[in-house]
Design a protein around this motif. Structure first.
Motif, PDB file in Angstrom:
ATOM      1  N   ASP A  41       0.811  -1.217   0.000  1.00 56.94           N
ATOM      2  CA  ASP A  41       0.000   0.000   0.000  1.00 56.94           C
ATOM      3  C   ASP A  41       0.848   1.271   0.000  1.00 56.94           C
ATOM      4  O   ASP A  41       0.376   2.343   0.384  1.00 56.94           O
ATOM      5  N   SER A  42       2.099   1.170  -0.439  1.00 62.64           N
ATOM      6  CA  SER A  42       2.947   2.361  -0.511  1.00 62.64           C
ATOM      7  C   SER A  42       2.406   3.333  -1.549  1.00 62.64           C
ATOM      8  O   SER A  42       1.947   2.932  -2.627  1.00 62.64           O
ATOM      9  N   ASP A  43       2.474   4.634  -1.241  1.00 68.67           N
ATOM     10  CA  ASP A  43       2.118   5.628  -2.235  1.00 68.67           C
ATOM     11  C   ASP A  43       3.273   5.799  -3.210  1.00 68.67           C
ATOM     12  O   ASP A  43       4.354   5.251  -3.021  1.00 68.67           O
ATOM     13  N   VAL A  44       3.021   6.539  -4.283  1.00 66.32           N
ATOM     14  CA  VAL A  44       4.040   6.796  -5.291  1.00 66.32           C
ATOM     15  C   VAL A  44       4.519   8.234  -5.108  1.00 66.32           C
ATOM     16  O   VAL A  44       3.770   9.182  -5.339  1.00 66.32           O
ATOM     17  N   MET A  70      -1.306  16.120  -4.228  1.00 64.73           N
ATOM     18  CA  MET A  70      -1.545  14.718  -3.904  1.00 64.73           C
ATOM     19  C   MET A  70      -2.909  14.336  -4.452  1.00 64.73           C
ATOM     20  O   MET A  70      -3.854  15.109  -4.366  1.00 64.73           O
ATOM     21  N   TRP A  71      -2.999  13.160  -5.034  1.00 68.50           N
ATOM     22  CA  TRP A  71      -4.255  12.695  -5.581  1.00 68.50           C
ATOM     23  C   TRP A  71      -4.225  11.172  -5.625  1.00 68.50           C
ATOM     24  O   TRP A  71      -3.215  10.545  -5.303  1.00 68.50           O
ATOM     25  N   PHE A  72      -5.342  10.591  -5.987  1.00 68.75           N
ATOM     26  CA  PHE A  72      -5.432   9.137  -6.104  1.00 68.75           C
ATOM     27  C   PHE A  72      -5.734   8.770  -7.552  1.00 68.75           C
ATOM     28  O   PHE A  72      -6.533   9.422  -8.227  1.00 68.75           O
ATOM     29  N   MET A  78      -0.911   9.214  -5.072  1.00 68.27           N
ATOM     30  CA  MET A  78       0.160   9.796  -5.867  1.00 68.27           C
ATOM     31  C   MET A  78       0.554  11.132  -5.250  1.00 68.27           C
ATOM     32  O   MET A  78      -0.306  11.915  -4.838  1.00 68.27           O
ATOM     33  N   ASP A  79       1.841  11.386  -5.212  1.00 66.74           N
ATOM     34  CA  ASP A  79       2.344  12.622  -4.626  1.00 66.74           C
ATOM     35  C   ASP A  79       3.408  13.187  -5.556  1.00 66.74           C
ATOM     36  O   ASP A  79       4.341  12.486  -5.936  1.00 66.74           O
ATOM     37  N   LEU A  80       3.249  14.458  -5.943  1.00 62.22           N
ATOM     38  CA  LEU A  80       4.225  15.105  -6.824  1.00 62.22           C
ATOM     39  C   LEU A  80       4.692  16.406  -6.187  1.00 62.22           C
ATOM     40  O   LEU A  80       3.885  17.286  -5.894  1.00 62.22           O
TER      41      LEU A  80
END
Length: 259
Positions: A41-44, A70-72, A78-80
């Motif tokens: 379940d790690s985010d990107v 941040m969004w899904f 997802m994090d940019l």
């Protein structure tokens, strides 16, 4: 463009680049995927550089040098986070290993000629003082582990110490923990901890505190020794070249060109 993040996560990220209002000079994947211990379940975590228009820098308003969103997408967080080119280069010149790991990440979402130029200049930024960055980062993560007992900060502690040791010895930035385990004198139980982290993002560390504390203390001493013996210079030599790059790329942007 598709970035292969492993069998459980193969995410198309092309649209992420297209959605940015200013040109992205590069974007790479950082975090647990880069470090080699993502969980199910790690985010990107994506990091990179954007190019602000000249008008944002010469007017009265404060420039948006750092952007974060941040969004899904498909159930994945997802994090940019991106910095303007000038800010990113300034961070490069401050013995900041974190931004160098982002720059040199092999998990590339988007790249340009400017990205390639920054990568080519990275060796001229490396100094023996980068050991201070990794030493401080390890101390921060170790305190977090002692507070919550979770496996994640413990793996971060070992990862940054091993990265720092490897950098001092070889002059090469390697952030991937499984690779480092095979190249640096690492505790034998680390592969088991990496495997455990794959199953639970916030699981506890199934290893004795006294044992890991002794190993962390030992690796701090190894990092000190590696820094003292390192052939890396005490100061960087990239300032002028990076200054010229920032000016040139900014002027290209003024003329409607991209990195």
């Amino acid at each position: 463009m598709t970035v292969d993040l492993g069998p459980d996560l193969d995410t198309d990220l092309t649209s992420v680049v297209a959605e940015q209002r200013d040109p992205l000079l590069f974007a790479t994947v950082s975090g647990a995927h880069l470090y080699g211990f993502p969980s199910r379940d790690s985010d990107v975590d994506m990091r990179g550089v954007h190019l602000l228009p000249v008008t944002d820098l010469v007017g009265l308003r404060e420039p948006e040098e750092t952007r974060s969103r941040m969004w899904f997408r498909d159930g994945v967080e997802m994090d940019l986070v991106t910095h303007d080119l000038r800010k990113f280069v300034r961070l490069m010149l401050r013995n900041n290993g974190y931004v160098l790991e982002q720059l040199l990440s092999p998990l590339v979402v988007h790249t340009t000629d400017t990205h390639a130029e920054l990568v080519a200049l990275a060796p001229d930024v490396l100094t023996s003082n980068h050991a201070h960055h990794y030493r401080g980062f390890a101390n921060t993560q170790w305190r977090l582990f002692e507070k919550n007992g979770e496996l994640k900060p413990l793996l971060y502690t070992f990862r940054v110490l091993l990265t720092g040791i490897h950098l001092m010895r070889s002059g090469v930035v390697v952030a991937h923990l499984p690779t480092l385990i095979g190249e640096v004198d690492a505790p034998a139980y680390l592969p088991d901890l990496v495997a455990a982290k794959a199953e639970a993002e916030h699981g506890g560390a199934d290893v004795g505190h006294a044992r890991v504390a002794a190993d962390v203390e030992r690796l701090h001493a190894v990092l000190d020794e590696a820094q003292a013996a390192s052939v890396l210079p005490g100061s960087h030599t990239a300032y002028d070249a990076l200054h010229d790059l920032v000016v040139r790329v900014r002027l290209q942007g003024l003329n409607g060109l991209q990195g």
